[in-house]
Design a protein around this motif. Sequence first.
Motif, PDB file in Angstrom:
ATOM      1  N   UNK A   1      55.014 -18.993  40.052  1.00  0.00           N
ATOM      2  CA  UNK A   1      54.449 -17.722  39.597  1.00  0.00           C
ATOM      3  C   UNK A   1      55.571 -16.789  39.112  1.00  0.00           C
ATOM      4  N   UNK A   2      56.637 -16.705  39.903  1.00  0.00           N
ATOM      5  CA  UNK A   2      57.752 -15.830  39.526  1.00  0.00           C
ATOM      6  C   UNK A   2      58.417 -16.322  38.239  1.00  0.00           C
ATOM      7  N   UNK A   3      58.691 -17.628  38.177  1.00  0.00           N
ATOM      8  CA  UNK A   3      59.387 -18.179  37.009  1.00  0.00           C
ATOM      9  C   UNK A   3      58.550 -18.037  35.739  1.00  0.00           C
ATOM     10  N   UNK A   4      57.248 -18.307  35.829  1.00  0.00           N
ATOM     11  CA  UNK A   4      56.401 -18.214  34.648  1.00  0.00           C
ATOM     12  C   UNK A   4      56.221 -16.769  34.201  1.00  0.00           C
ATOM     13  N   UNK A   5      56.282 -15.838  35.152  1.00  0.00           N
ATOM     14  CA  UNK A   5      56.200 -14.426  34.799  1.00  0.00           C
ATOM     15  C   UNK A   5      57.359 -13.980  33.931  1.00  0.00           C
ATOM     16  N   UNK A   6      58.503 -14.660  34.090  1.00  0.00           N
ATOM     17  CA  UNK A   6      59.680 -14.306  33.287  1.00  0.00           C
ATOM     18  C   UNK A   6      59.447 -14.566  31.804  1.00  0.00           C
ATOM     19  N   UNK A   7      58.508 -15.440  31.463  1.00  0.00           N
ATOM     20  CA  UNK A   7      58.242 -15.751  30.057  1.00  0.00           C
ATOM     21  C   UNK A   7      57.634 -14.569  29.306  1.00  0.00           C
ATOM     22  N   UNK A   8      57.057 -13.638  30.044  1.00  0.00           N
ATOM     23  CA  UNK A   8      56.383 -12.506  29.409  1.00  0.00           C
ATOM     24  C   UNK A   8      57.302 -11.295  29.247  1.00  0.00           C
ATOM     25  N   UNK A   9      58.601 -11.485  29.481  1.00  0.00           N
ATOM     26  CA  UNK A   9      59.558 -10.416  29.248  1.00  0.00           C
ATOM     27  C   UNK A   9      60.032  -9.752  30.534  1.00  0.00           C
ATOM     28  N   UNK A  10      61.132  -9.000  30.398  1.00  0.00           N
ATOM     29  CA  UNK A  10      61.757  -8.378  31.562  1.00  0.00           C
ATOM     30  C   UNK A  10      60.853  -7.341  32.222  1.00  0.00           C
ATOM     31  N   UNK A  11      60.108  -6.587  31.418  1.00  0.00           N
ATOM     32  CA  UNK A  11      59.250  -5.542  31.983  1.00  0.00           C
ATOM     33  C   UNK A  11      58.153  -6.166  32.839  1.00  0.00           C
ATOM     34  N   UNK A  12      57.509  -7.204  32.319  1.00  0.00           N
ATOM     35  CA  UNK A  12      56.445  -7.878  33.070  1.00  0.00           C
ATOM     36  C   UNK A  12      57.002  -8.547  34.316  1.00  0.00           C
ATOM     37  N   UNK A  13      58.157  -9.169  34.194  1.00  0.00           N
ATOM     38  CA  UNK A  13      58.789  -9.804  35.347  1.00  0.00           C
ATOM     39  C   UNK A  13      59.054  -8.775  36.439  1.00  0.00           C
ATOM     40  N   UNK A  14      59.584  -7.610  36.043  1.00  0.00           N
ATOM     41  CA  UNK A  14      59.871  -6.561  37.016  1.00  0.00           C
ATOM     42  C   UNK A  14      58.584  -6.020  37.635  1.00  0.00           C
TER      43      UNK A  14
END
Length: 434
Positions: free
Chosen positions: A252-265
Motif C-alpha cells: 500500500x505504501x509503495x504503490x501510493x508513491x506512484x501517485x506523487x510526493x503529495x499523495x504519498x505524504x
Amino acid sequence: MADITHRRVLKIALPIVLSNVTVPLLGAVDTGVVGQLGQAAPIGAVGLGAVILSTIYWVFGFLRMGTTGLVAQSHGARDPAETGAILTRALLIGGVAGLAFILLQAVLFRAAFAIAPASAEVESLTRDYLAIRIWGAPATICLYAITGWLIAVERTRGVLAVQVWTNGLNMLLDVVFVLGLGWGVQGVAAATLIAEWTGLALGLYLCRAAFAGGQWRDWARVFDRARIARMLQVNGDIMLRSVLLQGAFTSFVFLGARFGDVTLAANQVLLQFLQITAFGLDGFAFAAESLVGQAVGARRAGEVRRAAAVSGQWGLVGAVALGIAFWLAGPALIDILTTEPHVRAAARDYLPWVAFAPVIGIASWMLDGIFIGATLSREMRNAMIVSVAVYVVALLSLPPVWGNHGLWAALMILNMVRGLTMAALYPRAERAAA
C-alpha cells in the motif's frame, strides 16, 4: 472460571489501551531530545536505527500471540504446570533468537543498509546506535512472551506496569544521557538498552506465579516433543499470516508513491489514524484472546460464544467512537501532523476512508483475537491467504481507475474479506471447546 461480564472485559482491555498510549510518546521524546542537538543527521540516525530493529523484532510478534492462546487454554484447563512450561519454552525461543541477532549483527545491518541506503554521516551514526541497541535483543523478544503470558492470565495491569516502567525510564534516561551528559545518538541507544533489560526483570517478577512450584524447570515437560510441535505449528502459522499482512500494508505504501510526493505524504499522515485505531482497539481483541482461550481450555463452548459476544460489543463501540472522532476531528489532526497546504488538502480528500476504517475492520481485528485464543492458527493463515489474494485483484483493478481512492478501497476490501472469511470459520472456535 468466573462469569464473562462487561466489567471483566473492560478490566482486561483498558490497561492495554493505556499502555499503548506510552508507545508513540516514547518515539516523540526520542526524536525531540535528539532534535535539540540542532543537526538533522542524529534525528535520521535514531529514526532509521529504530525502524531497522523494529522490523527485525517484528518477525517475533508471533511469540506474543502464540503464547497468549496456548497459556490461556492451559490456564482455563487449570493446568499450572503447562502454563509455566509454555512460558519457559517461549523465553528460551526469545533468548536464543536474541543471541542469534547479536552474533549475526554485522550481516543483518549490512543487509539493512543495502536495502535502505543513507548518507555516510547518517549511516555512521546509525551503526553507533545499532551497536548498542542490539544487545537488548534477547530482552525485547522475551518481553513478547511475557506480555502474552500476562494477557492470557488476565493480568493486563502487569502489561501496563511493564510498558510504563520501560518507556518512562527510557524517556527519563534520554534526557539525562543526551541533554545532561551529551552522549548524543549513543545516549538514546543506551537509554533504550537499560530500559529493555530492566523491563524484562520487572516482567519476570510479574510472571513469578509461572515459576512457583518449580514447573518451569520440569525439563521433560518443557522439551516434550508433542507440545513443542504444537507450539511451533501455532507460531509458524501466525508468523506466515503476519508476514502476509505486513506485505499487504507495505505494498500500500509503495504503490501510493506512484501517485506523487503529495499523495504519498497524505497517505502517510492518514496511516497514523490507522495506528491510533490499532492502539485503541487492541485491548478488546486481547480480552477476546484471553477469555476465549480460557473457555476452550475449560471445554465450555457457551463461554467461547459469550466471550466473543461481549468483547466484540465493546470492540464495535470503540470502532464507532473512533470513526466519529476521525470524521469530526480529522481535519484538525491532519493540521497537527503536517503544515504543508497541499498535503493537508489531499489528506482531507481521503479522510473518509480512515473514518470508516475502524467499523470496516473491527470484525477482522476481533476475530483475530478469538482465533488466537482458540489457537486456530491454521484457519487464520488460510483466511489471510484468501484475503491477500482478493486484495491483489483489487490492487490490479481499482487504482488504475480511481487512483489513490482505489488504493484505499483495496485496503478496506482486504480488511472486509478478512472479517468475512474468519466469520465463516468462527464455528470452529466453539467446536474447539466442545
